[in-house]
Design a protein around this motif. Structure first.
Motif, PDB file in Angstrom:
ATOM      1  N   ARG A  71       0.840  -1.210   0.000  1.00  0.00           N
ATOM      2  CA  ARG A  71       0.000   0.000   0.000  1.00  0.00           C
ATOM      3  C   ARG A  71       0.867   1.248   0.000  1.00  0.00           C
ATOM      4  NH1 ARG A  71      -4.337  -0.351   4.767  1.00  0.00           N
ATOM      5  NH2 ARG A  71      -4.954   1.672   3.948  1.00  0.00           N
ATOM      6  N   ALA A  74       2.371   1.717  -3.420  1.00  0.00           N
ATOM      7  CA  ALA A  74       1.385   2.164  -4.412  1.00  0.00           C
ATOM      8  C   ALA A  74       1.077   3.649  -4.207  1.00  0.00           C
ATOM      9  CB  ALA A  74       0.116   1.322  -4.289  1.00  0.00           C
ATOM     10  N   ARG A  75       0.885   4.042  -2.963  1.00  0.00           N
ATOM     11  CA  ARG A  75       0.623   5.451  -2.667  1.00  0.00           C
ATOM     12  C   ARG A  75       1.790   6.328  -3.133  1.00  0.00           C
ATOM     13  NH1 ARG A  75       1.499   6.543   3.251  1.00  0.00           N
ATOM     14  NH2 ARG A  75       3.533   5.950   2.445  1.00  0.00           N
ATOM     15  N   LYS A  78       1.862   7.151  -6.827  1.00  0.00           N
ATOM     16  CA  LYS A  78       0.899   8.177  -7.257  1.00  0.00           C
ATOM     17  C   LYS A  78       1.278   9.557  -6.728  1.00  0.00           C
ATOM     18  CE  LYS A  78      -2.709   6.369  -9.583  1.00  0.00           C
ATOM     19  NZ  LYS A  78      -3.543   6.987 -10.608  1.00  0.00           N
ATOM     20  N   VAL A 268       1.020   6.285 -14.966  1.00  0.00           N
ATOM     21  CA  VAL A 268       2.066   5.846 -14.024  1.00  0.00           C
ATOM     22  C   VAL A 268       3.379   5.791 -14.807  1.00  0.00           C
ATOM     23  CG1 VAL A 268       0.524   4.497 -12.550  1.00  0.00           C
ATOM     24  CG2 VAL A 268       1.680   3.375 -14.462  1.00  0.00           C
ATOM     25  N   ASP A 273       5.866   0.083 -11.958  1.00  0.00           N
ATOM     26  CA  ASP A 273       4.945   0.878 -11.143  1.00  0.00           C
ATOM     27  C   ASP A 273       3.511   0.379 -11.310  1.00  0.00           C
ATOM     28  OD1 ASP A 273       6.844   2.774 -10.039  1.00  0.00           O
ATOM     29  OD2 ASP A 273       6.995   3.624 -12.047  1.00  0.00           O
ATOM     30  N   ILE A 277       0.945  -1.305  -8.316  1.00  0.00           N
ATOM     31  CA  ILE A 277      -0.444  -0.898  -8.046  1.00  0.00           C
ATOM     32  C   ILE A 277      -1.402  -2.067  -8.288  1.00  0.00           C
ATOM     33  CG2 ILE A 277      -2.298   0.625  -8.850  1.00  0.00           C
ATOM     34  CD1 ILE A 277      -0.125   2.821  -9.159  1.00  0.00           C
ATOM     35  N   LEU A 281      -4.688  -3.620  -6.202  1.00  0.00           N
ATOM     36  CA  LEU A 281      -6.001  -3.325  -6.800  1.00  0.00           C
ATOM     37  C   LEU A 281      -7.013  -4.454  -6.601  1.00  0.00           C
ATOM     38  CD1 LEU A 281      -7.943  -1.642  -8.504  1.00  0.00           C
ATOM     39  CD2 LEU A 281      -6.813  -2.464 -10.560  1.00  0.00           C
ATOM     40  N   ARG A 334      -5.294  10.137  -6.267  1.00  0.00           N
ATOM     41  CA  ARG A 334      -4.588   8.847  -6.168  1.00  0.00           C
ATOM     42  C   ARG A 334      -5.534   7.653  -6.350  1.00  0.00           C
ATOM     43  NH1 ARG A 334      -1.700  10.928  -1.233  1.00  0.00           N
ATOM     44  NH2 ARG A 334      -2.807   9.432   0.076  1.00  0.00           N
ATOM     45  N   ILE A 336      -7.756   4.611  -7.272  1.00  0.00           N
ATOM     46  CA  ILE A 336      -7.686   3.633  -8.359  1.00  0.00           C
ATOM     47  C   ILE A 336      -9.038   2.946  -8.580  1.00  0.00           C
ATOM     48  CG2 ILE A 336      -5.195   3.227  -8.253  1.00  0.00           C
ATOM     49  CD1 ILE A 336      -5.799   0.752  -6.487  1.00  0.00           C
ATOM     50  N   MET A 397      -4.777   3.232  -1.390  1.00  0.00           N
ATOM     51  CA  MET A 397      -3.931   4.373  -1.715  1.00  0.00           C
ATOM     52  C   MET A 397      -3.816   5.344  -0.539  1.00  0.00           C
ATOM     53  SD  MET A 397      -3.229   3.215  -4.620  1.00  0.00           S
ATOM     54  CE  MET A 397      -2.252   4.468  -5.406  1.00  0.00           C
TER      55      MET A 397
END
Ligand code: SF4
Lengths: 495, 230
Positions: A71, A74-75, A78, A268, A273, A277, A281, A334, A336, A397
């Protein structure tokens, strides 16, 4: 036929010339909510959702010890992208062109609709197959195509069902979540006139097979395939589309033309990357480890290819997002669109998606919708939250949704959009808060009175002035002294 | 529409309170794009080759794919014929025009009928290869090209994928590195990650296989074992 209450129908014609996508029924939020709470079909569906998605997400997270690190990663991706959004969009555009595709830019919904219609007209398209796209909903592309003689065919099973019923989606990833199989069967019986009227449509399997057989020929007939995008990869100019049904792949590989509609924040940097994510997801959305089909498409058919579209277009849509950058709602970009905040929201789980009155619902919708169509029409949304914090806790995110809901409430207060009783209450509170002695006296007295009144049950069913709160929930009675008197005790009288 | 482009980019820059990225900012992006970084890598896929193949098979089966492990390429036709017969499926195959598949002796021991081409309306069974497998989630990675029409992965009811055990990697990231090395230029037009057969839960959250894509995904892992010692 089970009793069904008529639903609000936000699928009105797009307001001409304004760039507005579709009319919202958000102004009628209170009435929508009452209707939703009384709709037994909907309440059954929401009960199924509350038991399904959160448990499956929990299991997937339990199988992935690194989930919290994923997490964060992924954050961070973004966060970095948003700081460099212009540059990454330019890179993405250049790579798509290298791949032989075309890129178009749309400031608002109206421009995006015209671009899509223009592409359809250029190739003389009669039918467009569509794979589920929230941006497609946001710009109300279906109505625009229909009004101009092009037939849009939704291919995601849930989207197909709601298209037949002329309803908007009620969930980000499960658009027909509000319907029972009986309602689906009624719709199919009415619309699929090619099949015997008396056929059995009891089982979901039978319904699915019927939809599959109807849509099969549509895929091959279509001139244009329109998809959304889960991500755009700047490194390679690739569009990433994720589905479980395989409909997006048939949509993008069979017609002569593939059109992608994506908003600016979808870009992205690299394939790695995108991969990082993707790891959060599906786990957040459905509790799958990975969705069934993740497709990276880069441009049209290449020399020697036996299939694939001859032309490849990407439409990059802004529609208010560039103005969100750098402001109070920056972090919302951010998102998704995994739907986890809906699945875990006590308000969404009570009223479903339609009550929110526009395309996006749940906590993310309450934050995003006023950004896209204005606070004036949507002012009820930021207040449709208990600020319990579950959405932020669950959001892959790490978007601070409650903080942003508070921003909207503050703006409403500042622009005098808050109802008079609340404004008076806040004024009184502000007056007292600036006068500590008076405040202690007032809150102490109020707590003592409330404590006495609520003592017997420990909760209030109704309270004067806050009927809006107690209509759908009980307020716990105060269980002791006020916070400030406790603070005083702890700190030996220094406050 | 270049006016729209100019305005969108200008609004983005205005919101970020800067002009175009300065040269050093552009250089930093070039570097980030030129040397892709991996995020956190889940430990579960970091295994020796034998355990990695087992994990791949286990994860693929978990998402409703079926897996057959064969010792060598010569066993593929019989394995596929047996799989199809066991499910009452016709022995009529649409195959990707892939040299590795063409080299297989399809008609030696089976009555399979094999044609080549992209996926079309009445194809029931397709056979393709995969570029790689990802053990982490039992995912197949397929690249499109003249020898690999992507429609074969989606149109037929049953998709059979032949994969060399040596092509099963631990993670997606390893596969990206291999793809970059193998193609040396732009990505193939489509890269398909496939994790199990198609499915939907759109009707009352009931999970059903076979939505629009294949109802069945069957993976044949070719282990290239010495048949004597295998
Ligand atoms: S706000 Fe977070 S949880 Fe909600 S849809 Fe977006 S990414 Fe998912």
């Amino acid at each position: 036929m089970p009793p069904t209450t008529p639903r609000p129908s936000p699928r009105a014609t797009p307001a001409a010339g304004t760039g507005d996508a579709l009319e919202s029924t958000t102004r009628a939020f209170d009435a929508n909510t009452r209707r939703a709470l009384a709709d037994t079909n909907l309440q059954d569906a929401l009960a199924r959702l509350s038991h399904g998605f959160p448990a499956r997400r929990r299991d997937a997270v339990a199988r992935m010890p690194e989930f919290e690190q994923l997490r964060d990663a992924a954050r961070d991706i973004k966060v970095h992208v948003l700081e460099n959004l212009d540059a990454y969009l330019e890179r993405f555009e250049a790579r798509v062109k290298d791949n032989g595709g075309q890129v178009h830019w749309a400031r608002d919904a109206a421009e995006a609709r015209d671009l899509i219609l223009g592409i359809c007209r250029d190739v003389g398209a009669r039918t467009v197959t569509k794979s589920k796209s929230m941006i497609g909903e946001e710009i109300a592309i279906n109505e625009h195509l229909e009004n101009n003689g092009v037939e849009p065919v939704e291919t995601d099973l849930g989207e197909y069902i709601i298209q037949l019923r002329h309803e908007p989606p009620s969930h980000l990833i499960a658009p027909a979540i509000h319907l029972s199989k009986t309602q689906v069967a009624e719709t199919f019986r009415k619309v699929h006139e090619q099949f015997p009227a008396e056929r059995s449509l009891e089982e979901p399997r039978v319904l699915l097979d019927e939809a599959r057989s109807v849509l099969r020929s549509r895929y091959f007939e279509a001139d244009v395939g329109l998809t959304g995008a889960n991500m755009l990869v700047a490194e390679t100019g690739s569009v990433v589309v994720v589905t479980n049904e395989g409909n997006a792949d048939l949509t993008q590989s069979l017609p002569r033309v593939h059109v992608v509609i994506a908003s600016i924040e979808k870009v992205v940097p690299t394939l790695e990357d995108a991969t990082a994510i993707l790891r959060v997801l599906a786990r957040s959305a459905t509790g799958q480890e990975m969705s069934v089909y993740t497709t990276f498409s880069s441009g049209p058919r290449r020399p020697g290819d036996l299939d694939g579209p001859d032309a490849y277009h990407v439409i990059i849509l802004d529609n208010g997002r560039s103005k969100m950058l750098g402001g109070d709602f920056h972090e919302m970009l951010r998102c998704i669109r995994c739907g986890a905040c809906l699945n875990h929201c006590p308000v969404y789980k009570s009223i479903g998606g339609h009550a929110y009155g526009w395309v996006y619902s749940g906590p993310m919708g309450a934050v995003l919708t006023p950004n896209l169509i204005g606070l004036e029409d949507t002012g009820k949304l930021p207040n449709a939250s208990t600020l319990c914090g579950k959405c932020e806790e669950i959001c892959p995110m790490r978007i601070p949704l409650p903080k942003m809901l508070r921003h909207w409430r503050e703006q409403q207060f500042a622009t005098r959009q808050t109802p008079a009783t609340s404004r008076a209450g806040m004024k009184l509170w502000a007056f007292l808060a600036r006068r500590p002695a008076l405040y202690r006296l007032a809150t102490g007295t109020a707590m003592a009175v409330l404590g006495m009144l609520g003592r017997r049950r420990g909760r209030f069913r109704t309270l004067p002035m806050v009927g809006g709160w107690t209509a759908a929930r009980d307020l716990p009675a105060p269980q002791g002294p006020t916070f400030s008197s406790l603070w005083k005790q702890r700190n030996g009288g220094t406050s | 529409m270049s006016e729209a482009r100019t305005q969108i980019l200008a609004t983005i820059r205005g919101s970020l309170k800067r002009g175009s990225l300065p040269a050093e900012g552009q250089a930093a992006l070039d570097q980030r794009l030129g040397q892709p970084r991996s995020g956190p890598i889940p430990a579960r896929s970091q295994l020796d080759p034998v355990a990695r193949i087992d994990l791949f098979v286990g994860e693929a089966e978990r998402v409703d794919a079926t897996v057959d492990r064969v010792a060598g390429a010569a066993e593929i036709p019989t394995a596929i014929a047996t799989y199809l017969a066991g499910r009452n499926l016709p022995g009529i195959i649409k195959m990707a025009p892939d040299p590795a598949l063409r080299a297989i002796p399809w008609s030696e021991n089976t009555a399979l009928s094999v044609t080549e081409g992209p996926g079309v309306g009445d194809d029931m069974v397709s056979v393709t290869t995969a570029f790689a497998g990802v053990a982490e989630t039992g995912t197949l990675v397929l690249l499109s090209g003249p020898e690999a029409p992507t429609t074969l992965n989606f149109v037929p009811d049953t998709h059979i994928v032949v994969i060399d055990a040596g092509c099963i990697a631990g993670t997606y990231e390893q596969v990206w590195t291999e793809i970059r090395a193998a193609v040396g230029g732009p990505l193939p037009r489509t890269v398909n990650w496939i994790t199990g057969p198609s499915r939907t839960a759109d009707i009352e959250q009931t999970l059903l296989l076979g939505a629009h894509g294949p109802r069945r995904l069957h993976i044949v892992v070719v282990e290239n074992r010495d048949p004597e010692n295998g």
